[in-house]
Design an enzyme around this catalytic site. Structure first.
Site, PDB file in Angstrom:
ATOM      1  N   CYS A   1     108.258 102.747  37.281  1.00 24.58           N
ATOM      2  CA  CYS A   1     107.977 101.826  38.670  1.00 24.58           C
ATOM      3  C   CYS A   1     108.650 100.515  38.575  1.00 24.58           C
ATOM      4  O   CYS A   1     109.044 100.071  37.286  1.00 24.58           O
ATOM      5  CB  CYS A   1     106.559 101.586  38.330  1.00 24.58           C
ATOM      6  SG  CYS A   1     105.387 102.935  38.638  1.00 24.58           S
TER       7      CYS A   1
ATOM      8  N   HIS B   1     105.418 105.964  32.868  1.00 25.06           N
ATOM      9  CA  HIS B   1     104.816 104.554  33.034  1.00 25.06           C
ATOM     10  C   HIS B   1     105.675 103.577  32.607  1.00 25.06           C
ATOM     11  O   HIS B   1     106.459 103.453  31.654  1.00 25.06           O
ATOM     12  CB  HIS B   1     103.697 104.556  32.569  1.00 25.06           C
ATOM     13  CG  HIS B   1     102.489 105.219  33.421  1.00 25.06           C
ATOM     14  ND1 HIS B   1     102.064 104.866  34.600  1.00 25.06           N
ATOM     15  CD2 HIS B   1     101.753 106.252  33.183  1.00 25.06           C
ATOM     16  CE1 HIS B   1     101.126 105.486  35.096  1.00 25.06           C
ATOM     17  NE2 HIS B   1     100.710 106.387  34.261  1.00 25.06           N
TER      18      HIS B   1
END
Length: 240
Positions: free
Chosen positions: A208, A139
């Site tokens: 991301c 993440h």
């Protein structure tokens, strides 16, 4: 009168929606981090406990039998390493660029629940330290923000991993590369845009992009630079 009621109802609705938005933001910024901290520490404790008990696979050739005079028989085949257990931790990752306290467990698969507890190894890519592409996702934000500082990575930066017996030091080849989700070529055994030529022992990290979105991905590629037994202490990459 009906207009006043409408205005009051609309105002109350706006307040309710605003409160829900604030609660959602607090959940994303704070509570997911709290949950991740507990889950991550649990995975790290599991690894360290396993390693302390010596429960790490170390391949050794089968012993030759004593057959008397004459040439010794060829050593038996080296047993294959056991597969990584789905959803379970098997290594620790350290990136000195991100600070001395940055350490995260690496678990097998990249499922949502797995990435809430640490970094995830793309199933089907190479094992740690072996020929091919050892690919890992994490993440950028939420659940502990492991790759929050991903854009800071630079060529030559070290990414250090251990499986409890060996230190593996990888060196990043290029600045982060931006791509779209679903571009599976980035985790190929020899990624086309990595700058690497031919088979080797590679590492891919993905996260991301943008920081609070997921319309794209940031990628870095690295090559295996050095290995050493954990009994020799931490590698020099921690001090450079």
């Amino acid at each position: 009168m009906s207009l006043r009621l409408f205005v009051r109802s609309f105002s109350e609705l706006c307040i309710t929606v605003g409160a829900l938005i604030i609660l959602f933001v607090l959940y994303m910024l704070f509570w997911t981090g709290v949950k991740a901290a507990g889950a991550t520490e649990g995975e790290i404790d599991t690894l360290r406990s396993r390693w302390a008990q010596g429960a790490v696979f170390v391949p050794t050739p089968a012993p030759a039998s004593d057959s008397g005079p004459g040439p010794a028989p060829a050593p038996g085949p080296v047993p294959a390493a056991p597969a990584y257990r789905d959803g379970k931790p098997f290594a620790m990752m350290y990136i000195p660029r991100f600070g001395k306290g940055w350490e995260w467990p690496v678990l097998e698969n990249t499922a949502v629940r797995t990435l809430q507890k640490g970094l995830g190894h793309y199933a089907g890519t190479a094992r740690l330290g072996e020929t091919g592409n050892f690919a890992v996702a994490g993440h950028r934000r939420t659940y502990g923000d492991p790759f929050k500082d991903f854009p800071r990575l630079r060529p030559g930066d070290a990414v250090v991993l251990t499986d409890g017996t060996t230190w593996f030091t990888y060196r990043i080849g290029k600045r982060p590369y931006r791509t779209v989700p679903g571009d599976t070529a980035v985790i190929d055994p020899v990624p086309r845009k990595s700058g690497f030529d031919g088979p080797g022992r590679y590492l891919t990290l993905t996260t991301c992009e943008p920081e609070w979105g997921s319309s794209h991905r940031l990628i870095v590629w690295a090559h295996l630079d050095a290995t050493q037994p954990v009994t020799d202490g931490r590698p020099a990459a921690f001090h450079s």
